[in-house]
Design a protein around this motif. Structure first.
Motif: not given
Length: 179
Positions: A28-57
Protein backbone atom coordinates in the motif's frame (compact mmCIF):
# COMPACT_ATOMS: atom_id res chain seq x y z
CA UNK A 1 -0.87 -17.63 -5.32
CA UNK A 2 2.11 -16.11 -7.15
CA UNK A 3 5.08 -15.56 -4.81
CA UNK A 4 6.92 -13.62 -7.53
CA UNK A 5 4.48 -10.72 -7.86
CA UNK A 6 3.68 -8.05 -5.29
CA UNK A 7 0.71 -5.82 -6.07
CA UNK A 8 1.62 -2.16 -5.55
CA UNK A 9 -1.54 -0.10 -4.96
CA UNK A 10 -2.48 3.46 -4.05
CA UNK A 11 -6.25 3.38 -3.60
CA UNK A 12 -9.01 1.35 -1.97
CA UNK A 13 -10.27 0.33 -5.42
CA UNK A 14 -6.83 -0.95 -6.44
CA UNK A 15 -6.56 -2.77 -3.10
CA UNK A 16 -9.85 -4.58 -3.77
CA UNK A 17 -8.53 -5.72 -7.15
CA UNK A 18 -5.20 -6.80 -5.65
CA UNK A 19 -6.96 -8.86 -2.98
CA UNK A 20 -8.66 -10.85 -5.77
CA UNK A 21 -5.44 -11.29 -7.74
CA UNK A 22 -2.78 -14.01 -7.59
CA UNK A 23 -0.30 -11.63 -5.92
CA UNK A 24 0.75 -12.92 -2.49
CA UNK A 25 1.72 -9.59 -1.01
CA UNK A 26 0.35 -6.08 -1.34
CA UNK A 27 2.33 -2.85 -1.01
CA UNK A 28 0.00 0.00 0.00
CA UNK A 29 1.87 3.02 -1.33
CA UNK A 30 -0.53 5.72 -0.11
CA UNK A 31 -1.83 4.51 3.27
CA UNK A 32 -3.74 6.69 5.70
CA UNK A 33 -4.32 6.35 9.41
CA UNK A 34 -8.09 5.85 9.09
CA UNK A 35 -8.01 2.85 6.74
CA UNK A 36 -5.05 0.70 7.71
CA UNK A 37 -6.76 -1.67 10.15
CA UNK A 38 -9.64 -2.42 7.76
CA UNK A 39 -7.20 -2.86 4.86
CA UNK A 40 -5.03 -5.25 6.89
CA UNK A 41 -8.08 -7.31 7.85
CA UNK A 42 -9.26 -7.45 4.22
CA UNK A 43 -5.84 -8.58 3.00
CA UNK A 44 -5.43 -11.16 5.79
CA UNK A 45 -8.88 -12.68 5.10
CA UNK A 46 -7.51 -13.98 1.79
CA UNK A 47 -4.16 -15.10 3.23
CA UNK A 48 -2.03 -12.29 1.83
CA UNK A 49 0.46 -9.93 3.45
CA UNK A 50 0.09 -6.13 3.69
CA UNK A 51 3.06 -3.78 3.78
CA UNK A 52 2.60 -0.03 4.04
CA UNK A 53 4.94 2.64 2.72
CA UNK A 54 5.50 4.49 5.97
CA UNK A 55 7.26 7.45 4.30
CA UNK A 56 4.07 8.20 2.35
CA UNK A 57 1.56 7.36 5.09
CA UNK A 58 -0.90 10.11 5.96
CA UNK A 59 -1.48 10.77 9.65
CA UNK A 60 1.14 8.31 10.91
CA UNK A 61 4.35 9.53 12.51
CA UNK A 62 7.64 8.58 10.92
CA UNK A 63 9.02 7.45 14.25
CA UNK A 64 8.88 4.58 16.74
CA UNK A 65 5.29 5.46 17.72
CA UNK A 66 4.17 5.40 14.09
CA UNK A 67 5.80 2.00 13.63
CA UNK A 68 4.14 0.63 16.78
CA UNK A 69 0.82 2.04 15.61
CA UNK A 70 1.17 0.37 12.19
CA UNK A 71 2.02 -2.93 13.86
CA UNK A 72 -1.02 -2.64 16.16
CA UNK A 73 -3.21 -2.07 13.09
CA UNK A 74 -2.13 -5.46 11.76
CA UNK A 75 0.28 -4.62 8.96
CA UNK A 76 2.83 -7.32 8.21
CA UNK A 77 5.62 -4.92 7.38
CA UNK A 78 6.70 -1.47 6.35
CA UNK A 79 8.47 0.02 3.37
CA UNK A 80 10.76 3.01 3.75
CA UNK A 81 13.69 4.72 2.10
CA UNK A 82 14.91 5.88 5.50
CA UNK A 83 17.50 3.84 7.36
CA UNK A 84 16.34 5.09 10.76
CA UNK A 85 12.78 3.88 10.04
CA UNK A 86 14.07 0.46 8.94
CA UNK A 87 16.11 0.13 12.14
CA UNK A 88 13.14 1.16 14.29
CA UNK A 89 10.89 -1.36 12.52
CA UNK A 90 13.43 -4.12 13.12
CA UNK A 91 13.61 -3.11 16.80
CA UNK A 92 9.81 -3.57 16.97
CA UNK A 93 10.07 -6.97 15.22
CA UNK A 94 8.23 -5.65 12.18
CA UNK A 95 9.34 -6.87 8.76
CA UNK A 96 11.13 -4.07 6.90
CA UNK A 97 11.68 -3.43 3.19
CA UNK A 98 14.09 -0.63 2.38
CA UNK A 99 13.49 1.05 -0.95
CA UNK A 100 16.42 2.37 -3.00
CA UNK A 101 16.63 4.32 -6.23
CA UNK A 102 19.59 3.36 -8.42
CA UNK A 103 20.32 6.15 -10.84
CA UNK A 104 24.10 5.84 -11.20
CA UNK A 105 27.09 3.85 -9.96
CA UNK A 106 27.42 5.99 -6.82
CA UNK A 107 23.82 5.28 -5.82
CA UNK A 108 24.51 1.55 -6.23
CA UNK A 109 27.54 1.81 -3.90
CA UNK A 110 25.45 3.83 -1.44
CA UNK A 111 22.72 1.18 -1.62
CA UNK A 112 25.20 -1.54 -0.69
CA UNK A 113 26.59 0.37 2.29
CA UNK A 114 23.19 1.54 3.52
CA UNK A 115 21.59 -1.90 3.21
CA UNK A 116 24.43 -3.45 5.20
CA UNK A 117 23.92 -0.80 7.90
CA UNK A 118 20.12 -0.90 8.10
CA UNK A 119 19.85 -4.71 8.14
CA UNK A 120 16.53 -4.55 6.27
CA UNK A 121 14.76 -7.88 5.75
CA UNK A 122 14.53 -7.13 2.03
CA UNK A 123 15.45 -4.27 -0.24
CA UNK A 124 13.47 -2.95 -3.18
CA UNK A 125 15.55 -1.52 -5.99
CA UNK A 126 13.98 0.96 -8.36
CA UNK A 127 13.60 1.07 -11.23
CA UNK A 128 13.19 -2.68 -11.45
CA UNK A 129 14.30 -2.78 -15.06
CA UNK A 130 17.93 -2.27 -14.11
CA UNK A 131 19.16 -5.83 -14.46
CA UNK A 132 22.84 -5.04 -14.04
CA UNK A 133 22.10 -3.33 -10.72
CA UNK A 134 20.05 -6.31 -9.52
CA UNK A 135 22.91 -8.69 -10.39
CA UNK A 136 25.47 -6.50 -8.59
CA UNK A 137 23.34 -6.17 -5.46
CA UNK A 138 22.55 -9.89 -5.44
CA UNK A 139 26.29 -10.64 -5.55
CA UNK A 140 27.24 -8.07 -2.89
CA UNK A 141 24.40 -8.46 -0.39
CA UNK A 142 22.81 -11.37 1.37
CA UNK A 143 19.37 -9.72 1.36
CA UNK A 144 16.39 -10.71 -0.81
CA UNK A 145 15.80 -8.16 -3.58
CA UNK A 146 12.44 -6.96 -4.93
CA UNK A 147 12.49 -5.22 -8.32
CA UNK A 148 9.99 -2.38 -8.64
CA UNK A 149 9.20 0.56 -10.89
CA UNK A 150 8.94 1.00 -14.63
CA UNK A 151 8.08 -2.67 -15.21
CA UNK A 152 6.16 -2.63 -18.50
CA UNK A 153 6.35 -6.15 -19.94
CA UNK A 154 6.23 -9.78 -18.85
CA UNK A 155 9.77 -10.11 -20.21
CA UNK A 156 10.95 -7.42 -17.76
CA UNK A 157 9.34 -9.37 -14.90
CA UNK A 158 11.07 -12.54 -16.07
CA UNK A 159 14.42 -10.79 -16.56
CA UNK A 160 14.35 -9.27 -13.07
CA UNK A 161 13.67 -12.72 -11.56
CA UNK A 162 16.41 -14.33 -13.67
CA UNK A 163 18.89 -11.67 -12.51
CA UNK A 164 18.27 -12.48 -8.87
CA UNK A 165 15.19 -10.59 -7.69
CA UNK A 166 12.93 -12.75 -5.53
CA UNK A 167 9.85 -10.81 -6.61
CA UNK A 168 8.63 -7.85 -8.64
CA UNK A 169 6.34 -5.15 -7.22
CA UNK A 170 4.13 -3.60 -9.84
CA UNK A 171 1.07 -1.42 -10.25
CA UNK A 172 0.29 -3.14 -13.58
CA UNK A 173 -2.82 -5.20 -12.87
CA UNK A 174 -2.20 -7.56 -15.78
CA UNK A 175 0.86 -8.89 -13.92
CA UNK A 176 -1.00 -9.56 -10.69
CA UNK A 177 -2.21 -12.82 -12.16
CA UNK A 178 0.28 -15.63 -12.67
CA UNK A 179 2.97 -14.58 -15.12
Amino acid sequence: MNKRIIAAVRSAQELEEAVKSDAWMIFMLAPNIEDIRVQAELVHQVGKKLFIHLDLAEGIGKDEYGIRFAKQQGVDGIISTRTNIIKLAKKENLFAVQRFFAVDSQSVRTTIETAKSSKADMIEIMPGTMLKVIKTLKKELNIPIIAGGLIETAKEVEDAILCGAIAVSTGKREFWECV
